[in-house]
Design a protein around this motif. Structure first.
Motif, PDB file in Angstrom:
ATOM      1  N   GLY A   1      -3.430  -6.215 -13.701  1.00 22.36           N
ATOM      2  CA  GLY A   1      -3.255  -5.059 -12.976  1.00 22.36           C
ATOM      3  C   GLY A   1      -3.368  -4.981 -11.630  1.00 22.36           C
ATOM      4  N   MET A   2      -3.555  -3.894 -10.982  1.00 22.38           N
ATOM      5  CA  MET A   2      -3.564  -3.545  -9.498  1.00 22.38           C
ATOM      6  C   MET A   2      -4.766  -4.751  -8.843  1.00 22.38           C
ATOM      7  N   ALA A   3      -5.810  -5.020  -9.616  1.00 17.26           N
ATOM      8  CA  ALA A   3      -6.722  -5.763  -8.718  1.00 17.26           C
ATOM      9  C   ALA A   3      -6.168  -7.028  -8.581  1.00 17.26           C
ATOM     10  N   ALA A   4      -5.570  -7.691  -9.430  1.00 19.93           N
ATOM     11  CA  ALA A   4      -4.601  -8.701  -9.388  1.00 19.93           C
ATOM     12  C   ALA A   4      -3.455  -8.939  -8.285  1.00 19.93           C
ATOM     13  N   LEU A   5      -3.000  -7.697  -8.407  1.00 19.41           N
ATOM     14  CA  LEU A   5      -2.033  -7.501  -7.504  1.00 19.41           C
ATOM     15  C   LEU A   5      -2.430  -7.838  -5.845  1.00 19.41           C
ATOM     16  N   ILE A   6      -3.496  -7.013  -5.609  1.00 20.47           N
ATOM     17  CA  ILE A   6      -4.197  -6.873  -4.477  1.00 20.47           C
ATOM     18  C   ILE A   6      -4.496  -8.205  -4.122  1.00 20.47           C
ATOM     19  N   ASN A   7      -5.413  -8.805  -5.024  1.00 22.36           N
ATOM     20  CA  ASN A   7      -5.655 -10.217  -4.799  1.00 22.36           C
ATOM     21  C   ASN A   7      -4.497 -11.345  -4.448  1.00 22.36           C
ATOM     22  N   ALA A   8      -3.176 -11.000  -4.946  1.00 21.53           N
ATOM     23  CA  ALA A   8      -2.245 -11.894  -4.920  1.00 21.53           C
ATOM     24  C   ALA A   8      -1.455 -11.559  -3.503  1.00 21.53           C
ATOM     25  N   GLY A   9      -2.163 -10.394  -2.740  1.00 17.74           N
ATOM     26  CA  GLY A   9      -1.480 -10.104  -1.517  1.00 17.74           C
ATOM     27  C   GLY A   9      -0.684  -8.856  -1.190  1.00 17.74           C
ATOM     28  N   ALA A  10      -0.741  -8.062  -2.288  1.00 19.49           N
ATOM     29  CA  ALA A  10      -0.025  -6.922  -2.343  1.00 19.49           C
ATOM     30  C   ALA A  10      -0.828  -5.993  -1.273  1.00 19.49           C
ATOM     31  N   THR A  11       0.312  -5.180  -0.578  1.00 22.61           N
ATOM     32  CA  THR A  11      -0.195  -4.223   0.371  1.00 22.61           C
ATOM     33  C   THR A  11      -0.215  -3.133  -0.305  1.00 22.61           C
ATOM     34  N   THR A  12      -1.091  -1.961   0.162  1.00 28.10           N
ATOM     35  CA  THR A  12      -1.012  -0.749  -0.648  1.00 28.10           C
ATOM     36  C   THR A  12      -1.186   0.346   0.612  1.00 28.10           C
ATOM     37  N   GLN A  13      -0.698   1.638   0.208  1.00 22.98           N
ATOM     38  CA  GLN A  13      -0.948   2.797   1.009  1.00 22.98           C
ATOM     39  C   GLN A  13      -1.508   3.693   0.478  1.00 22.98           C
ATOM     40  N   ARG A  14      -1.995   4.520   1.176  1.00 26.85           N
ATOM     41  CA  ARG A  14      -2.741   5.889   0.486  1.00 26.85           C
ATOM     42  C   ARG A  14      -1.882   6.620   0.122  1.00 26.85           C
ATOM     43  N   LEU A  15      -2.329   7.705  -1.159  1.00 31.80           N
ATOM     44  CA  LEU A  15      -1.501   8.533  -1.598  1.00 31.80           C
ATOM     45  C   LEU A  15      -1.184   9.675  -0.638  1.00 31.80           C
TER      46      LEU A  15
END
Length: 131
Positions: free
Chosen positions: A117-131
């Motif tokens: 899930g998202m935890a793995a994506l973030i751990n893989a380096g995914a950037t996120t933005q606030r809603l």
């Protein structure tokens, strides 16, 4: 015979095709046509942010948003040939797998859930933005 939640999780996960977070992230970064559908609830999305250009479809909203006849349909979820990755909060990725199964049942041809899930994506380096 009644099922346990763990059994239901395993059924959903085994029925869907997964993709590693690293592979999903590389694909998302290199192919703008690939869509990430985030099925986490709003509180989860607020806590970590969302992947840029992801479609937020909390809970079972993905089914309404992908329905060709629904008043809640999303323009991003109408092309049944589009590659779609679904993501939830984290392992064991039950909600992401369940969403992938729903979309596959609705005729989408290229759907995979992000393992971890998202935890793995973030751990893989995914950037996120606030809603």
């Amino acid at each position: 015979m009644a099922s346990t939640f763990a059994q239901m999780e395993e059924e959903e996960i085994s029925a869907a095709e997964g993709i590693s977070a690293a592979e999903a992230l590389a694909t998302l970064e290199n192919d703008q046509k690939v869509l990430l559908v985030d099925v986490r609830d709003t509180a989860e999305m607020n806590a970590t942010g969302v992947y840029p250009n992801a479609v937020a479809a909390p809970g079972r909203a993905v089914a309404w948003m992908a329905d060709l006849e629904s008043e809640y349909r999303s323009s991003e979820l109408q092309d049944r040939t589009r590659t779609i990755f679904t993501t939830c909060g984290g392992a064991p990725s039950y909600r992401g797998a369940a969403a992938a199964n729903v979309l596959t049942s609705m005729g989408f041809q290229h759907v995979r859930f992000v393992d971890g899930g998202m935890a793995a994506l973030i751990n893989a380096g995914a950037t996120t933005q606030r809603l």
